[in-house]
Design an enzyme around this catalytic site. Structure first.
Site, PDB file in Angstrom:
ATOM      1  N   SER A 215      29.080  43.400  46.703  1.00 21.45           N
ATOM      2  CA  SER A 215      30.202  42.533  47.053  1.00 21.45           C
ATOM      3  C   SER A 215      30.978  43.136  48.215  1.00 21.45           C
ATOM      4  O   SER A 215      31.252  44.343  48.234  1.00 21.45           O
ATOM      5  CB  SER A 215      31.134  42.351  45.847  1.00 21.45           C
ATOM      6  OG  SER A 215      30.449  41.698  44.807  1.00 21.45           O
ATOM      7  N   CYS A 228      37.943  53.361  46.047  1.00 24.34           N
ATOM      8  CA  CYS A 228      36.807  52.770  45.348  1.00 24.34           C
ATOM      9  C   CYS A 228      35.537  53.500  45.765  1.00 24.34           C
ATOM     10  O   CYS A 228      35.558  54.397  46.600  1.00 24.34           O
ATOM     11  CB  CYS A 228      36.696  51.275  45.659  1.00 24.34           C
ATOM     12  SG  CYS A 228      36.313  50.925  47.399  1.00 24.34           S
ATOM     13  N   GLU A 255      35.145  39.341  48.167  1.00 24.01           N
ATOM     14  CA  GLU A 255      36.060  40.484  48.279  1.00 24.01           C
ATOM     15  C   GLU A 255      36.982  40.593  47.065  1.00 24.01           C
ATOM     16  O   GLU A 255      37.436  39.596  46.519  1.00 24.01           O
ATOM     17  CB  GLU A 255      36.911  40.303  49.543  1.00 24.01           C
ATOM     18  CG  GLU A 255      37.895  41.400  49.812  1.00 24.01           C
ATOM     19  CD  GLU A 255      37.292  42.608  50.501  1.00 24.01           C
ATOM     20  OE1 GLU A 255      37.646  43.729  50.107  1.00 24.01           O
ATOM     21  OE2 GLU A 255      36.498  42.417  51.446  1.00 24.01           O
ATOM     22  N   ASP A 289      37.253  39.881  36.498  1.00 19.96           N
ATOM     23  CA  ASP A 289      36.271  39.737  37.574  1.00 19.96           C
ATOM     24  C   ASP A 289      36.035  38.253  37.809  1.00 19.96           C
ATOM     25  O   ASP A 289      35.614  37.540  36.901  1.00 19.96           O
ATOM     26  CB  ASP A 289      34.968  40.438  37.175  1.00 19.96           C
ATOM     27  CG  ASP A 289      34.020  40.678  38.342  1.00 19.96           C
ATOM     28  OD1 ASP A 289      34.095  39.928  39.332  1.00 19.96           O
ATOM     29  OD2 ASP A 289      33.196  41.609  38.259  1.00 19.96           O
ATOM     30  N   ARG A 291      34.050  37.075  40.323  1.00 19.32           N
ATOM     31  CA  ARG A 291      32.865  36.890  41.166  1.00 19.32           C
ATOM     32  C   ARG A 291      31.835  35.977  40.510  1.00 19.32           C
ATOM     33  O   ARG A 291      31.807  35.818  39.295  1.00 19.32           O
ATOM     34  CB  ARG A 291      32.219  38.245  41.475  1.00 19.32           C
ATOM     35  CG  ARG A 291      33.028  39.111  42.413  1.00 19.32           C
ATOM     36  CD  ARG A 291      32.398  40.484  42.587  1.00 19.32           C
ATOM     37  NE  ARG A 291      32.467  41.268  41.358  1.00 19.32           N
ATOM     38  CZ  ARG A 291      32.025  42.518  41.247  1.00 19.32           C
ATOM     39  NH1 ARG A 291      31.444  43.111  42.284  1.00 19.32           N
ATOM     40  NH2 ARG A 291      32.131  43.167  40.102  1.00 19.32           N
ATOM     41  N   THR A 312      22.332  49.077  40.182  1.00 20.32           N
ATOM     42  CA  THR A 312      23.633  48.653  39.675  1.00 20.32           C
ATOM     43  C   THR A 312      24.069  49.506  38.500  1.00 20.32           C
ATOM     44  O   THR A 312      23.237  50.106  37.802  1.00 20.32           O
ATOM     45  CB  THR A 312      23.599  47.174  39.233  1.00 20.32           C
ATOM     46  OG1 THR A 312      24.925  46.750  38.914  1.00 20.32           O
ATOM     47  CG2 THR A 312      22.719  46.977  38.017  1.00 20.32           C
TER      48      THR A 312
END
EC number: 3.5.4.25
Length: 357
Positions: A215, A228, A255, A289, A291, A312
């Site tokens: 992302s 981050c 974002e 989240d 997303r 991931t």
């Protein structure tokens, strides 16, 4: 001669209107004129008062911070006092000064009738992306000059659906850590931001490909933020693909966990006040989240990949790939980028967001 607009075109226009502080009409069981509190002007507030009593719609997450019962489940509707001004409305929408001015009530909750129109308005604001706080006024369902009118029954399915993506262009690109690759640009039908697929080497479509769903993170990827681990993850994923000779990295423009850069900066400001990343999102009115990882599955399938070795630490990405028909044959951990400044952030992702260590 007139040209009719599709529902996707109407939605795109409505998002633009909300961002500019222009009211949008939502019609269903009745009709509402709605405007995003974030973009509201004093003159617009005065204009809307002329239509009747005003209401504010907030998500249940924001209502929890304000200590207001969410009688509609996922949202709350509040009456706007006749003497309430811009400061009162913005204090409801934006948590920047919550600690300085914690007492904003008393509030009058509105509980009569369905909240479908308010719910659609909040979803529309999120998709803009704006703070999920809406000023609304009930109006007759008649055309108003210059105002976009949306049927809620038509837009709700679209707001919950991933917009189809179409390939726009592609070209070869030599990369410092990954070697030669090819960048594909994909554009959604709904006028949203474009997404990118970076193909490293010549991946075999008949075998599981090393893949990463990344992302966008302006602060981490571009500025080298230490808050981050996004920048190091991006570089490490490309380097691993380069070392193996093939792979595909999807750069998804979602974002700030899907809330947009402006809201991400608001969340960072709240973190400076002592809230963790999940608490900050909730105070803004968002979920942990926001997303949509269906985008990744759509892009992979469109490029001919049916199975992946997924780089991931996030089980949600694995679950979505599997649900969307992309087989995840292996999870490849991606543990890089921990700093003194982001240690608490990474710990929160494990403790509250289910990330794997």
């Amino acid at each position: 001669m007139t040209l009719g607009l599709s529902i996707i075109e109407q939605l795109t226009r409505a998002r633009g209107d909300l961002r500019m502080g222009v009211p949008v009409m939502l019609a269903g069981d009745g009709a509402l004129l709605v405007v995003a509190v974030e973009a509201l002007s004093a003159q617009r507030l005065a204009d809307l008062r002329g239509f009747g009593p005003l209401e504010v719609a907030l998500t249940a997450r924001r209502a929890q911070t304000l200590k207001v019962a969410a009688y509609d489940g996922d949202l709350v509707r509040l009456a706007v006092p006749e003497d309430a001004g811009m400061d009162w409305l913005r204090a409801l929408a934006d948590p920047a000064d919550d600690l300085r001015y914690p007492m904003k009530g008393p509030f009058v909750s509105l509980r009569d009738g369905a909240a479908d129109l308010h719910r659609a308005a909040l979803l529309l604001a999120k998709s803009a992306p704006l703070l999920p706080a809406i000023l609304a006024v009930r109006v007759p369902d008649v055309a108003l000059a210059g105002i976009t009118r949306l049927s809620v029954s038509a837009i709700l399915p679209e707001l919950g659906r991933a917009s189809p993506l179409h390939a726009v262009s592609a070209a070869r690109l030599p990369m410092a850590v990954a070697g030669m690759g090819r960048v594909h640009v994909l554009r959604p039908e709904d006028g949203g931001p474009e997404h990118y697929a970076i193909e490293v080497g010549r991946p075999d479509r008949s075998a599981p490909v090393l893949a990463r769903l990344h992302s966008a993170c302006f602060t981490g990827d571009v500025l080298g933020s230490l808050k981050c681990d996004c920048g190091p993850q991006l570089q490490a994923a490309l380097a691993k693909m380069g070392a193996e000779g093939a792979g595909i990295l999807l750069y998804l423009n979602q974002e700030g966990r899907g809330i947009g850069l402006a809201n991400k900066m608001r969340a960072y400001s709240l973190q400076d006040q002592g809230f963790d990343t999940v608490e900050a999102n909730h105070r803004l009115g968002f979920e942990d989240d926001e997303r949509d990882f269906r985008l990744g599955a759509d892009i992979l399938r469109g490029l001919g990949f049916g199975a992946v070795r997924l780089l991931t630490n996030n089980p949600a990405k694995i679950a979505m790939m599997q649900a969307m028909g992309v087989e995840v044959v292996e999870r490849v951990p991606l543990r890089v980028g921990q700093t003194a400044q982001n240690a608490a952030y990474l710990a929160t992702k494990v403790a509250k967001s289910g990330h794997l260590e």
